[in-house]
Design a protein around this motif. Structure first.
Motif, PDB file in Angstrom:
ATOM      1  N   GLU A 112       0.822  -1.209   0.000  1.00  0.00           N
ATOM      2  CA  GLU A 112       0.000   0.000   0.000  1.00  0.00           C
ATOM      3  C   GLU A 112       0.855   1.258   0.000  1.00  0.00           C
ATOM      4  O   GLU A 112       0.522   2.260  -0.633  1.00  0.00           O
ATOM      5  N   TRP A 122      -4.604   4.357   0.843  1.00  0.00           N
ATOM      6  CA  TRP A 122      -5.707   4.373   1.812  1.00  0.00           C
ATOM      7  C   TRP A 122      -5.119   4.125   3.188  1.00  0.00           C
ATOM      8  O   TRP A 122      -4.783   2.996   3.540  1.00  0.00           O
ATOM      9  N   TRP A 125      -6.615   1.442   5.478  1.00  0.00           N
ATOM     10  CA  TRP A 125      -6.236   0.079   5.105  1.00  0.00           C
ATOM     11  C   TRP A 125      -4.908  -0.290   5.768  1.00  0.00           C
ATOM     12  O   TRP A 125      -4.786  -1.343   6.389  1.00  0.00           O
TER      13      TRP A 125
END
Length: 201
Positions: A112, A122, A125
């Protein structure tokens, strides 16, 4: 025997550590590859549709994946000492699952922040994945003093997971509030199998 590998993969590290503990590492040829969750290596995919490392080739033509299967196969060749039987086996397998879960969450958090374009990242997340890591280490802290000198698939996997956090998340500070886990890991990480497999960028 042969294996598609990446020197930075914690799952490859787990397999190699098991191979060392079983006296089998010199029987495994490392195959170079370019594993990636985005630009998938067609050479790996031809043997393993998941396109992941480690992907392992036995001498009699079987293709094995993932690391859990490969580790048990190597252990079966090396005397079967790392998985145990009965209640000992189930406990070691649960600990392997916990260590693999830490790795899975840490890898998702890294993807991520490292692979996803910044505008699409995000934070919730990432926070969720790192919370899995934190709660798992809390659980390990409750039992780490009982690990002692145990060397099995459970402790190897947890050791590789903690080593991966040091490698990719050095600012996470997982040792804070986890003195028993930190003390156990400091000793365990000095085993020849762990020293020889420390990840490389």
């Amino acid at each position: 025997m042969k294996m598609f590998h990446s020197p930075a993969s914690p799952y490859v590290r787990k397999v190699r550590a098991v191979a060392i503990e079983c006296g089998m590492l010199d029987k495994i040829e490392n195959l170079s590859c370019a594993a990636s969750p985005i630009n998938r290596d067609a050479t790996i995919v031809a043997a393993n549709p998941l396109g992941q490392v480690p992907t392992f080739f036995t001498d009699d033509g079987m293709v094995l994946y993932d690391s859990r299967v490969i580790c048990e196969y190597i252990d079966s060749l090396g005397g079967g000492k790392l998985f145990g039987t009965g209640a000992v086996r189930w406990q070691a397998l649960v600990e392997q699952s916990l260590g693999d879960g830490i790795l899975g969450a840490a890898l998702l958090a890294r993807y991520e922040t490292f692979l996803r374009p910044e505008a699409l990242r995000w934070s919730s997340w990432t926070d969720g994945q790192l919370d899995k890591v934190a709660k798992s280490i809390d659980a390990i802290e409750k039992v780490a003093s009982g690990y002692g000198a145990r060397v099995d698939i459970g402790t190897i996997t947890i050791g590789c997971a903690l080593g991966y956090l040091d490698f990719r998340f050095p600012d996470l500070g997982w040792r804070k509030g986890h003195d028993k886990t930190a003390a156990w890991f400091k000793s365990f990480d000095e085993r020849p199998s762990m020293k020889a497999t420390r990840p490389q960028a």
